[in-house]
Design a protein around this motif. Structure first.
Motif, mmCIF file in Angstrom:
data_model
loop_
_atom_site.group_PDB
_atom_site.id
_atom_site.type_symbol
_atom_site.label_atom_id
_atom_site.label_comp_id
_atom_site.label_asym_id
_atom_site.label_seq_id
_atom_site.Cartn_x
_atom_site.Cartn_y
_atom_site.Cartn_z
ATOM 1 N N GLU A 156 0.843 -1.201 0.000
ATOM 2 C CA GLU A 156 0.000 0.000 0.000
ATOM 3 C C GLU A 156 0.878 1.251 0.000
ATOM 4 O O GLU A 156 0.661 2.197 -0.761
ATOM 5 C CB GLU A 156 -0.928 -0.032 1.211
ATOM 6 C CG GLU A 156 -1.862 -1.246 1.211
ATOM 7 C CD GLU A 156 -2.502 -1.494 2.562
ATOM 8 O OE1 GLU A 156 -2.247 -0.694 3.501
ATOM 9 O OE2 GLU A 156 -3.255 -2.487 2.697
ATOM 10 N N MET A 157 1.882 1.248 0.875
ATOM 11 C CA MET A 157 2.810 2.368 0.966
ATOM 12 C C MET A 157 3.628 2.513 -0.313
ATOM 13 O O MET A 157 3.769 3.616 -0.858
ATOM 14 C CB MET A 157 3.743 2.142 2.154
ATOM 15 C CG MET A 157 4.940 3.078 2.227
ATOM 16 S SD MET A 157 6.139 2.549 3.476
ATOM 17 C CE MET A 157 6.861 1.090 2.691
ATOM 18 N N LEU A 158 4.166 1.401 -0.797
ATOM 19 C CA LEU A 158 5.044 1.464 -1.965
ATOM 20 C C LEU A 158 4.264 1.796 -3.233
ATOM 21 O O LEU A 158 4.784 2.476 -4.123
ATOM 22 C CB LEU A 158 5.806 0.155 -2.114
ATOM 23 C CG LEU A 158 6.834 -0.101 -1.012
ATOM 24 C CD1 LEU A 158 7.409 -1.516 -1.122
ATOM 25 C CD2 LEU A 158 7.962 0.924 -1.064
ATOM 26 N N GLU A 159 3.018 1.340 -3.308
ATOM 27 C CA GLU A 159 2.189 1.722 -4.451
ATOM 28 C C GLU A 159 1.997 3.231 -4.480
ATOM 29 O O GLU A 159 2.130 3.869 -5.533
ATOM 30 C CB GLU A 159 0.833 1.029 -4.383
ATOM 31 C CG GLU A 159 -0.094 1.417 -5.535
ATOM 32 C CD GLU A 159 -1.520 0.958 -5.331
ATOM 33 O OE1 GLU A 159 -2.118 0.437 -6.284
ATOM 34 O OE2 GLU A 159 -2.040 1.133 -4.210
ATOM 35 N N ALA A 160 1.700 3.812 -3.329
ATOM 36 C CA ALA A 160 1.520 5.261 -3.268
ATOM 37 C C ALA A 160 2.786 5.983 -3.700
ATOM 38 O O ALA A 160 2.733 6.990 -4.425
ATOM 39 C CB ALA A 160 1.125 5.672 -1.848
ATOM 40 N N ALA A 161 3.942 5.459 -3.286
ATOM 41 C CA ALA A 161 5.205 6.094 -3.647
ATOM 42 C C ALA A 161 5.494 5.972 -5.135
ATOM 43 O O ALA A 161 5.911 6.945 -5.785
ATOM 44 C CB ALA A 161 6.340 5.464 -2.836
ATOM 45 N N VAL A 162 5.275 4.784 -5.690
ATOM 46 C CA VAL A 162 5.527 4.575 -7.114
ATOM 47 C C VAL A 162 4.590 5.436 -7.952
ATOM 48 O O VAL A 162 5.011 6.078 -8.931
ATOM 49 C CB VAL A 162 5.376 3.079 -7.475
ATOM 50 C CG1 VAL A 162 5.271 2.888 -8.986
ATOM 51 C CG2 VAL A 162 6.552 2.283 -6.923
ATOM 52 N N VAL A 163 3.321 5.465 -7.584
ATOM 53 C CA VAL A 163 2.353 6.284 -8.321
ATOM 54 C C VAL A 163 2.760 7.757 -8.258
ATOM 55 O O VAL A 163 2.719 8.477 -9.264
ATOM 56 C CB VAL A 163 0.936 6.066 -7.758
ATOM 57 C CG1 VAL A 163 -0.031 7.118 -8.299
ATOM 58 C CG2 VAL A 163 0.438 4.663 -8.104
ATOM 59 N N ALA A 164 3.178 8.220 -7.074
ATOM 60 C CA ALA A 164 3.610 9.616 -6.942
ATOM 61 C C ALA A 164 4.837 9.896 -7.796
ATOM 62 O O ALA A 164 4.927 10.946 -8.454
ATOM 63 C CB ALA A 164 3.908 9.928 -5.471
ATOM 64 N N GLY A 165 5.786 8.966 -7.798
ATOM 65 C CA GLY A 165 6.988 9.163 -8.603
ATOM 66 C C GLY A 165 6.680 9.245 -10.086
ATOM 67 O O GLY A 165 7.232 10.098 -10.804
ATOM 68 N N LEU A 166 5.808 8.378 -10.559
ATOM 69 C CA LEU A 166 5.445 8.388 -11.975
ATOM 70 C C LEU A 166 4.707 9.680 -12.347
ATOM 71 O O LEU A 166 5.016 10.325 -13.355
ATOM 72 C CB LEU A 166 4.585 7.171 -12.305
ATOM 73 C CG LEU A 166 5.292 5.815 -12.246
ATOM 74 C CD1 LEU A 166 4.271 4.675 -12.301
ATOM 75 C CD2 LEU A 166 6.297 5.673 -13.392
ATOM 76 N N ALA A 167 3.713 10.034 -11.527
ATOM 77 C CA ALA A 167 2.936 11.243 -11.830
ATOM 78 C C ALA A 167 3.820 12.487 -11.785
ATOM 79 O O ALA A 167 3.663 13.407 -12.596
ATOM 80 C CB ALA A 167 1.778 11.373 -10.842
ATOM 81 N N SER A 168 4.778 12.509 -10.847
ATOM 82 C CA SER A 168 5.669 13.664 -10.757
ATOM 83 C C SER A 168 6.590 13.775 -11.957
ATOM 84 O O SER A 168 7.138 14.843 -12.237
ATOM 85 C CB SER A 168 6.505 13.591 -9.476
ATOM 86 O OG SER A 168 7.522 12.609 -9.582
ATOM 87 N N ALA A 169 6.758 12.655 -12.673
ATOM 88 C CA ALA A 169 7.576 12.667 -13.888
ATOM 89 C C ALA A 169 6.734 12.909 -15.137
ATOM 90 O O ALA A 169 7.243 12.794 -16.258
ATOM 91 C CB ALA A 169 8.327 11.344 -14.011
ATOM 92 N N GLY A 170 5.463 13.208 -14.947
ATOM 93 C CA GLY A 170 4.606 13.531 -16.086
ATOM 94 C C GLY A 170 3.929 12.329 -16.724
ATOM 95 O O GLY A 170 3.459 12.412 -17.857
ATOM 96 N N VAL A 171 3.834 11.223 -15.984
ATOM 97 C CA VAL A 171 3.227 10.002 -16.519
ATOM 98 C C VAL A 171 1.836 9.815 -15.925
ATOM 99 O O VAL A 171 1.667 9.876 -14.695
ATOM 100 C CB VAL A 171 4.103 8.777 -16.194
ATOM 101 C CG1 VAL A 171 3.425 7.490 -16.658
ATOM 102 C CG2 VAL A 171 5.478 8.920 -16.840
ATOM 103 N N ASP A 172 0.846 9.581 -16.768
ATOM 104 C CA ASP A 172 -0.486 9.222 -16.291
ATOM 105 C C ASP A 172 -0.456 7.787 -15.786
ATOM 106 O O ASP A 172 0.102 6.903 -16.451
ATOM 107 C CB ASP A 172 -1.521 9.341 -17.405
ATOM 108 C CG ASP A 172 -1.887 10.789 -17.710
ATOM 109 O OD1 ASP A 172 -1.579 11.670 -16.875
ATOM 110 O OD2 ASP A 172 -2.468 11.033 -18.780
ATOM 111 N N VAL A 173 -1.070 7.537 -14.638
ATOM 112 C CA VAL A 173 -1.004 6.230 -13.992
ATOM 113 C C VAL A 173 -2.362 5.545 -14.028
ATOM 114 O O VAL A 173 -3.390 6.146 -13.673
ATOM 115 C CB VAL A 173 -0.531 6.363 -12.534
ATOM 116 C CG1 VAL A 173 -0.488 4.988 -11.861
ATOM 117 C CG2 VAL A 173 0.845 7.028 -12.473
#
Length: 442
Positions: free
Chosen positions: A55-72
């Protein structure tokens, strides 16, 4: 620092070695490396197994992708092969599966897929590793990635595996051990939809019980359930369901080698087995090689690891490969090992022939296999030492065609692995110990 990527992604103790901060950086690096230029924003598929740290790591990965301009596109708790499939089906630039597979609950991992749901090669992994922690301008405003949930992700995957089912399973009773993992929902549904009577065990994940005395690495409860419930067979998945092992009606284990032998013979008969060739690793039992020779099927060997099996399959355009551990790959339907797909095809062969699994698996006789790990200071030098090579040749001469020797440096530790197969377990043990003594003395 060692190489970031192991044989199957990035793994470590969650929130100690594999932290949320690090997961953000890995996601950003993956986005920078794999997101293809496009008029519209790139997309990524993200899934996970049910362990609590996911749950924690999913939130982090999603945040990292979105912060790089990627739609998740979040697909929730699904098997690794489902995330790989959906990465291709949803035309995403990359996919991320958060799972430590068969590892215990405190561990977790990040598996990354390229476009099409394909595993990364060494070069892509190296480029991602080099980009971890890189600083630079981040997108702002409308260029920041957006996040949405794919509500029908499970149904899309179930429809996909159903398309690979070649024979209805009506009349079969199966016990499926879901390892309290990612298969807990979809595996029983897939088998029931194909017509089987399904009894699911270890299918109640609570975030803490994944792989806990269950699944493909702990087969005892499945063996008992198959016998106690008079089932035709049992199937065991690991935490992310890219593996499948089986239990026959009598409670005996049918490992990945035996499953490959059953599927290879079936596919050769139907004309599906390209060039009548099976791809397996060097660790597959000699009994598999002998059974395939008797069936007129060639076995092409690769290094240990399903990524190398995938490379071997791609190089020859072959249609079946796998590992003793239960990673079975059918490239016509999947870009990675898929335990549920394997279970469907294996049960389909039982249903189609009306032959019990034990009889189908008896085409292969497993030879005793002894593995000794010898700790050394320089694994490459020891494995190549003249004294060691001479000792290996002597054992090979003694065994002749009735056995096999495999001596190789570990891919992750300062170990030399000594494996001996022979028709008699005592002989295999004696020869393995003799070789190990030579290795230790160098």
């Amino acid at each position: 620092m060692g190489r970031l990527f192991g044989t199957d992604g990035v793994r470590g103790l969650a929130n100690a070695e594999l932290t949320a901060e690090f997961a953000v950086q890995v996601a950003q690096a993956a986005a920078a490396t794999l997101a293809r230029p496009a008029a519209e924003k790139p997309t990524a598929v993200v899934g996970r197994d049910p362990r609590a740290s996911g749950e924690m790591l999913e939130a982090a990965v999603v945040a990292g992708l979105a912060s790089a301009g990627v739609d998740v596109l979040r697909v929730g708790v699904l098997p690794t092969p489902a995330v790989a499939y959906l990465t291709g089906a949803l035309d995403a630039c990359l996919g991320v599966m958060i799972s430590a597979s068969h590892n215990p609950m405190p561990d977790n991992g990040i598996k990354i897929f390229a476009a099409g749901g394909r595993k990364l090669g060494d070069d892509a992994e190296d480029r991602i590793e080099a980009a971890v922690g890189a600083t630079g301008a981040r997108p702002t405003g409308a260029s920041i990635g957006r996040i949405r949930t794919v509500d029908d992700a499970a149904e899309r995957y179930l429809a996909h595996v159903a398309s690979a089912q070649v024979h209805p399973l009506t009349g079969l009773k199966v016990v499926v051990d879901c390892a309290n993992g990612a298969a807990s929902d979809v595996a029983p549904r897939a088998y029931a939809a194909a017509g089987a009577e399904v009894l699911a065990i270890h299918a109640d994940p609570d975030g803490l019980n994944i792989n806990d005395d269950c699944g493909s690495t702990h087969l005892e409860s499945l063996r008992k359930a198959v016998v106690d419930n008079d089932a035709d067979l049992g199937l065991a998945h690991d935490g992310d369901a890219d593996r499948c092992l089986a239990i026959d009606a009598g409670g005996s284990v049918v490992d990945g080698d035996a499953i490959m032998s059953v599927l290879a013979i079936a596919m050769a008969e139907s004309g599906e087995l390209v060039d009548r060739t099976l791809v397996a690793t060097v660790m597959s039992n000699l009994g598999l090689h002998l059974a395939m020779r008797d069936a007129g099927i060639t076995v092409r060997t690769t290094a240990v690891g399903d990524r190398y099996v995938l490379e071997g399959l791609a190089e020859g355009g072959f249609s079946l490969g796998g590992e003793q551990s239960g990673h079975i790959v059918l490239p016509g339907f999947a870009t990675t090992g898929d335990g549920i797909l394997t279970g469907l095809r294996l049960m389909g062969r039982v249903a189609e022939t009306g032959t019990p699994l034990a009889e189908l698996a008896s085409a292969m006789t497993t030879l005793p296999q002894i593995l000794v790990n010898v700790r050394v200071t320089d694994k490459a030098a020891v494995a190549a030492a003249p004294a060691v090579l001479d000792a290996v040749r002597a054992v090979e001469d003694e065994l002749g065609d009735s056995g096999r020797v495999l001596l190789r440096p570990s891919g992750t530790e300062q170990l030399v692995r000594v494996m001996v197969e022979a028709s008699d377990v005592a002989e295999a043990r004696r020869l393995a110990d003799e070789l190990a003594e030579v290795v230790a003395a160098v």
